[in-house]
Design an enzyme around this catalytic site. Sequence first.
Site, PDB file in Angstrom:
ATOM      1  N   ARG A 268      -3.076 -31.837  18.462  1.00 34.80           N
ATOM      2  CA  ARG A 268      -3.644 -30.475  18.068  1.00 34.80           C
ATOM      3  C   ARG A 268      -2.433 -29.712  17.723  1.00 34.80           C
ATOM      4  NH1 ARG A 268      -8.337 -29.898  20.066  1.00 34.80           N
ATOM      5  NH2 ARG A 268      -9.602 -30.415  18.500  1.00 34.80           N
ATOM      6  N   ALA A 269      -1.714 -29.467  18.828  1.00 33.77           N
ATOM      7  CA  ALA A 269      -0.779 -28.514  19.016  1.00 33.77           C
ATOM      8  C   ALA A 269       0.392 -28.714  17.879  1.00 33.77           C
ATOM      9  CB  ALA A 269      -0.188 -28.487  20.282  1.00 33.77           C
TER      10      ALA A 269
END
Length: 716
Positions: A276-277
């Site tokens: 997700r980052a």
Amino acid sequence: MSSTHFPFSAVVGQDDLRLALLLNAVSPAVGGVLVRGEKGTAKSTAVRALSALLPQVDVVPGCRFSCAPAAPDPSCPDGPHESGPGALRHARMVELPVGASEDRLVGALDIERALAEGVKAFEPGLLADAHRGILYVDEVNLLHDHLVDVLLDAAAMGASYVEREGVSVRHAARFLLVGTMNPEEGELRPQLLDRFGLTVEVAASREPAQRVEVVRRRLAYEDDPAGFATRWAGDEHEVRARVVAARALLPKVSLGDTALLQIAATCAGFEVDGMRADIVMARTATALAAWAGRTDVRKEDVRQAALLALPHRRRRNPFDAPGLDEDMLDRILDGFPDEDPEPEPEPEPEGPDDSGPEDDGPGGGPDGGPGGTPPQGDGSQDPGPPAESPESPETGEAPAEAPEAPQPSAQEAAGPEQAAVRATEPFRTKMLSVPGLGEGASGRRSRARTAHGRTTGAQRPRGHLTKLHLAATVLAAAPHQKARGRDGRGLVIRKDDLRQATREGREGNLVLFVVDASGSMAARQRMSAVKGAVLSLLLDAYQRRDKVGLITFRGATAELALPPTSSVDAAAARLEQLPTGGRTPLAAGLLKAHEVLRIERLRDPSRRPLLVVVTDGRATSAGNVGGRTDSSPRELAGHSARLLQAGGVASVVVDCESGPVRLGLAGVLARDLGGPAVTLDGLRADSLAGLVKNVRTAVASTASPHTSSNSNRRAA
């Protein structure tokens, strides 16, 4: 009173906060903003002002779910919509109150009409109101866990689902999610932190000139809100036009392979979990380029994206403060050449550092959380010696504790050393819970009647019906069908027939720690193990959503080191700085616990307490306990413990006594408290010692204290 919001462009300082909000306005796909910081730092003011900068939205006239005329939601409960011109309106900013119910958030079905008429009579909730606008949650860390889960699921999927007894409703729910929080009042779980796209640490400026300007503008706004807004209308128009231009440019921005490699290397270098980052950084860097009016993503965009998207994803455990090592970030990015020839002159004067004014926010971030910094750095050693020096006369009385008498007499030599003792590695503890069935705040410790959990029965609803017990409702209505003239297939349902499902789940408790910091606990190895055990229990309290408090006793006094709070981080920080030495006023510590619990019972009567006493059981000083000068310290301690037992306080004693010769004084204290005693080793969840499932307490029991204590020991 005017409803005019404070202008966004008039906010003084807080560059990172304003940038993060504007990037989400340019690209809502970034995933929202979590704003962390102390009170009074313009968090709410900036968020409320943002709504005036968003472009107007085109909606289907009369649609309660804000469908776009060009692409209406095919699942819209108000649909299907006929083609036709739309209506322009301002983007909404919807606030979610901390005490809101799930039905208020997602909407509610008219259960009575659904049963009697078979129709989907749906009343939209706040998620529907916020579609294509802003959903703002002030104090998001105080929001119930199940509401946060629903909220973040809707934000991730762009839709809200409502399920009620086989009836389903779905509608679009795409919004800019903004949450604000004060870390002193408790933290969000790490997995929930990860769901926010960006995070910003804010703190009040320490520059007098900037503080003066904040006061000047605020007073001017309060004197004449409309006039103040008019004076800033030109700046607001410029920002709004820039947002519109950046939105139009966003699809044309190119995210090259070099930028993607920089993003991947940064996330890998900081050992961020999941992907997700990487995705959030890519979207943020693209939005930064569009905001700057460029169609290419540069190294400075990646750097700024990392500063906004990674700090809250680097927490390795709940007590780690969010943060990012900027030197390490620069080393990672310096390993990549710039892709385009035009930006080459910028790295020469260290282009990424040109964003210094905006970086001051995260750079100052660690001190924005007052409880987060001390346990992490060397600063935790500074408060140690001053805290020990006023207590040094008391340490001279320690010869009453024969085996360890030489240590307290060392005074200044021993005191600072013990103040710097660090805790051992935390471990998973056994389950400690309060007996009976409570009705406290939602949590994960003790059994309680809750809005969520397994269904255990039915009752008449108190107020608005939220969880229908279908079988009980049908049974209540069935005997009256003939009298009500039923002549069709459906049941004739009246309001008095409706039954609310009663559910059992888990509640959070008030876990009050009473920690012995006297000379008998001052041995380095023992105190390190004690701190590790208390830290483990604090970690358990964090995971179970408890409130915690910390009382320490040493010398002649007991001190409330941390009033009951939801900030487990603050308790861990106080524990790290805990000084030791002096005699053991056990009675003073127990009486202080009795006083704190009495006050908390008035403040929050539904939250049940769990008292955790961490001691070796010795009592060598009467402390500041008055009125019983004829009693020995041990007798006073026993009297204080029995006072807590009579008040129905569930207790457990963590026995810190070590060595081959054991006096068993902690066990005596546990019997007086009416609860079990568990050793430091026995506290571990993987230990073979007896499992502590419930903390027994003598509540209105006719059994003698001796009988009750024996049964408690067998249960432990």
